[in-house]
Design an enzyme around this catalytic site. Structure first.
Site, PDB file in Angstrom:
ATOM      1  N   ARG A 278      10.683  21.101  13.301  1.00 40.89           N
ATOM      2  CA  ARG A 278       9.851  22.067  12.573  1.00 40.89           C
ATOM      3  C   ARG A 278      10.705  23.267  12.216  1.00 40.89           C
ATOM      4  NH1 ARG A 278       9.633  25.808  16.581  1.00 40.89           N
ATOM      5  NH2 ARG A 278       9.434  25.058  18.726  1.00 40.89           N
TER       6      ARG A 278
ATOM      7  N   GLU B  96      17.061  17.750  35.071  1.00 42.06           N
ATOM      8  CA  GLU B  96      18.481  17.766  34.717  1.00 42.06           C
ATOM      9  C   GLU B  96      19.209  18.870  35.477  1.00 42.06           C
ATOM     10  OE1 GLU B  96      18.374  18.222  30.495  1.00 42.06           O
ATOM     11  OE2 GLU B  96      18.130  20.389  30.569  1.00 42.06           O
TER      12      GLU B  96
ATOM     13  N   LYS C 143      11.464  14.612  25.025  1.00 37.78           N
ATOM     14  CA  LYS C 143      12.828  15.030  25.376  1.00 37.78           C
ATOM     15  C   LYS C 143      13.580  13.892  26.050  1.00 37.78           C
ATOM     16  CE  LYS C 143      12.052  20.027  25.829  1.00 37.78           C
ATOM     17  NZ  LYS C 143      10.656  20.097  25.408  1.00 37.78           N
TER      18      LYS C 143
END
Length: 684
Positions: A292, A200, A116
């Site tokens: 995916r 974050e 990420k």
């Protein structure tokens, strides 16, 4: 096109892939663990290969064993499904090196989006908007806490390498950060083999909106519109719908373009999902890309009329995308509900056990229709502690959102599942919640609507107790107070019985029949149903002081037993399933579970409490124990952390007390219900 593919997964997604492959004439190979020898996905494929023990690390995560199985069975390609090895770049590369096609993106694309932190750095370079945060490689606890302070609380700590809600914590204040970070890192290491996290800003009232993208090897990339996945529990999706309520064409185009740009930035091929966090004012930020097929892909299939697994197979075989962007259109509205074996009243704790009954309303499976069920377990199967506790996905499609919502309500009310806890009743309340009805959606909807979604337990209605009484009488061989309707709805003529001794109607010499049924509801409350028959008339009283009322009942069948009663002026119908002393009753769209108590057992007081002990709420592994014998603890203090199904569960002190004994240590595997800690109240 491929002749044979191996499906490197289990459960409903393996069955889903096999269904499309069968329709396309492609031979399928299943892999399975020792725990899955009789699983549905094994039966769904043409061939099956045992790959190891029940734990994923011993089977479904064994890339070498899976590759060997593919080569040995003549497969030309491997479909990874979702989870397990589906986003493992090393596995994708190993497939290529072995001469096998990985039905997914190139290994380089997976690696680019797999972290990420790295993905967000990459997206910043592609001008995709990002949430303020720290996405770097430094992982020292003190440094990360400094970053959190600079960002400003509340912050979200998130595993860099994973998804599915694992390894995520909201931190409201500086004092909570260290413990939350340690927990996230443990969970991330356990689930993904990588403890790295990012930090974050936690957005207030955000919506989770994702865009389905598809790219081929001929340079084409399209989006198949959006899905709203805002309704979540424990950071995991519960309800998904498409299109997103309130989405404007302009915002859809902007998000679609950003998603396509994200895919093109990493040379993407195949099915992928770009996830965004959206604020109420319309601003949106890149969150992550799942390289995916998503669990919730059926809602996209419903509104586009496309089979996304077929698209995957064709793209992997080198064919161009079946449709261009301007050929794709939205048709109606679709909603998916994830049906889990879990107890919503206990913070959605997974429920382990056997599905004694599992029946669905009329539906199609693994293809688009008004009601669709994609399931990987069947009636009689067990939900084990080794894998995700999902039972099935229930998907509905309607001309608009309201029709789809009502269709979902009706479908949920028609499901029959017994033997363990499920979230079906909770999903029904969610569908009917005013905020959901009004499409006032955000990721905090469930906690915000807690009072409505988790109503206080109420006494079991008298009509339900009357239905239970009828079921017990019928199970004991007694016949109802009047003839059951014939299949056509007409009442048959009374049966002619050769002897009154053959009548099973409760008749007794002297004329009177009496019986007390001790019952216990799901909350542990005891109630007595008192029955008597005077002449040909049944009467029923609830509780020790309840007045007798006229009681008419009919029953037909055993599994289920179909019931119809009239108690005084109240009429009710139900289906009942009796397993031992447990009776599950389905009436008016609700499930009621009661135990028919053995009077002898009640009289001898068989119930065994733990004497103030803390018990394991489910099977699992002990991750940490923060107390020792002799320690004084406060109510709400964290005492033990357990891991089950890759999720951490903290067990807190129920009251102030003194630890008498700790029975298990870190690393121990424990069964559900065992006493972990003996805890005395102060002064005892």
């Amino acid at each position: 096109m491929f002749d044979t593919i191996l499906i490197a997964n289990r459960g409903e997604i393996a069955c889903r892939i096999a269904a499309t492959a069968r329709r396309m004439g492609i031979r399928t190979v299943a892999v399975y663990s020792e725990a899955d020898a009789r699983a549905r996905h094994v039966q769904a494929c043409d061939l099956a290969v045992l790959i190891g023990g029940p734990e994923p690390k011993s089977s479904y995560l064994r890339a070498d064993v899976i590759l060997e199985a593919a080569l040995r069975t003549g497969a030309q390609a491997i479909h990874p499904g979702y989870g397990f090895l589906s986003e493992n770049a090393e596995f994708a590369q190993a497939c290529a090196e072995a001469g096998l096609v990985f039905i997914g993106p190139p290994a380089k694309s997976i690696a680019s989006m797999g972290s990420k932190s790295a993905a967000k750095t990459l997206m910043a370079g592609a001008d995709v908007p990002l949430v303020p945060g720290y996405y770097g490689d430094r992982q020292e606890a003190d440094f990360l806490q400094e970053q959190a302070r600079a960002i400003g609380y509340p912050v979200l700590i998130k595993a860099s390498a994973g998804g599915g809600g694992k390894g995520m914590r909201i931190v409201e204040s500086d004092g909570e950060f260290a413990a939350a970070l340690a927990s996230c890192q443990r969970e991330a290491a356990s689930s993904f083999g990588n403890p790295q996290v990012l930090v974050e800003r936690y957005l207030q009232k955000p919506r989770h909106i994702e865009i389905q993208v598809f790219a081929d090897t001929h340079g084409q990339c399209v989006h198949l519109f959006e899905r709203d996945c805002s309704v979540q529990r424990r950071f995991q999706k519960v309800i998904e719908e498409a299109p997103a309520p309130g989405m404007t064409p302009e915002r859809r185009a902007a998000m679609g373009q950003a998603a396509v740009a994200a895919a093109q930035a990493v040379g993407y091929v195949g099915a992928g999902t770009v996830e965004f966090i959206a604020e109420p004012d319309g601003r949106f930020y890149f969150m992550e890309m799942n390289t995916r097929l998503q669990v919730e892909h059926p809602v996209t299939e419903a509104i586009t009329g496309q089979d996304l697994v077929e698209w995957q197979l064709r793209v992997a075989a080198g064919e161009p995308l079946p449709l261009s962007q301007d050929q794709l259109h939205i048709q109606g509205h679709a909603i998916e509900a994830r049906v889990y074996a879990e107890n919503p009243d206990k913070d959605f704790l997974p429920s382990i056990g056997r599905l004694d009954v599992l029946q669905w309303p009329a539906h199609v499976g693994f293809q688009t229709g008004p009601v669709r069920v994609d399931g990987g377990v069947r009636e009689g199967d067990a939900i084990t502690p080794y894998y995700d506790p999902m039972i099935a996905k229930l998907i509905v499609h309607g001309k608009d959102r309201e029709q789809a919502r009502r269709r979902m309500l009706h479908a949920l009310a028609s499901v029959r599942a017994t033997g363990l806890h499920t979230n079906i009743a909770f999903l029904g309340r969610l569908m009917d919640d005013p905020a959901f009805v009004a499409a006032d959606l955000d990721t905090g909807l469930i906690p915000r609507e807690h009072e409505r979604l988790f109503p206080a337990a109420s006494p079991t209605p008298d009509a339900v107790l009357a239905l239970v009484s009828a079921a017990v009488l019928h199970h004991g061989g007694l016949s109802g107070s009047e003839a059951a309707p014939a299949p056509s709805g007409r009442h048959p003529a009374p049966a002619q019985v050769a002897s009154p001794w053959l009548l099973a109607d409760g008749w007794r010499v002297g004329g009177d029949y009496g019986r007390t049924l001790p019952l216990q509801d799901a909350q542990g409350n005891h109630v007595h149903a008192r029955l008597r028959r005077q002449g040909t008339v049944w009467q029923l009283a609830i509780g020790e002081d309840g007045a007798f009322q006229a009681f008419h009942w009919q029953a037909d069948g055993q599994h289920p037993c179909r019931l119809r009663i009239r108690l005084g002026d109240t009429e009710a119908r139900a289906e009942a399933y009796l397993q031992g002393t447990r009776l599950d009753l389905f009436t008016d769209g609700r499930r009621h579970t009661l135990d028919w108590q053995d009077p002898i057992a009640l009289a001898t007081g068989q119930a065994d409490d733990a004497g103030g002990g803390l018990t394991a709420p489910m099977p699992g592994k002990i991750l940490s124990v923060s107390v020792a014998a002799g320690d004084t603890v406060r109510q709400g203090q964290a005492l033990v952390v357990m891991e089950a199904m890759k999720m951490e569960h903290t067990i807190d002190a129920p009251h102030d007390g003194v630890v008498q004994e700790v029975f298990y240590a870190v690393g121990d595997q424990v069964a559900e219900g065992v006493t972990l800690i003996a805890l005395d109240e102060p002064g005892h």
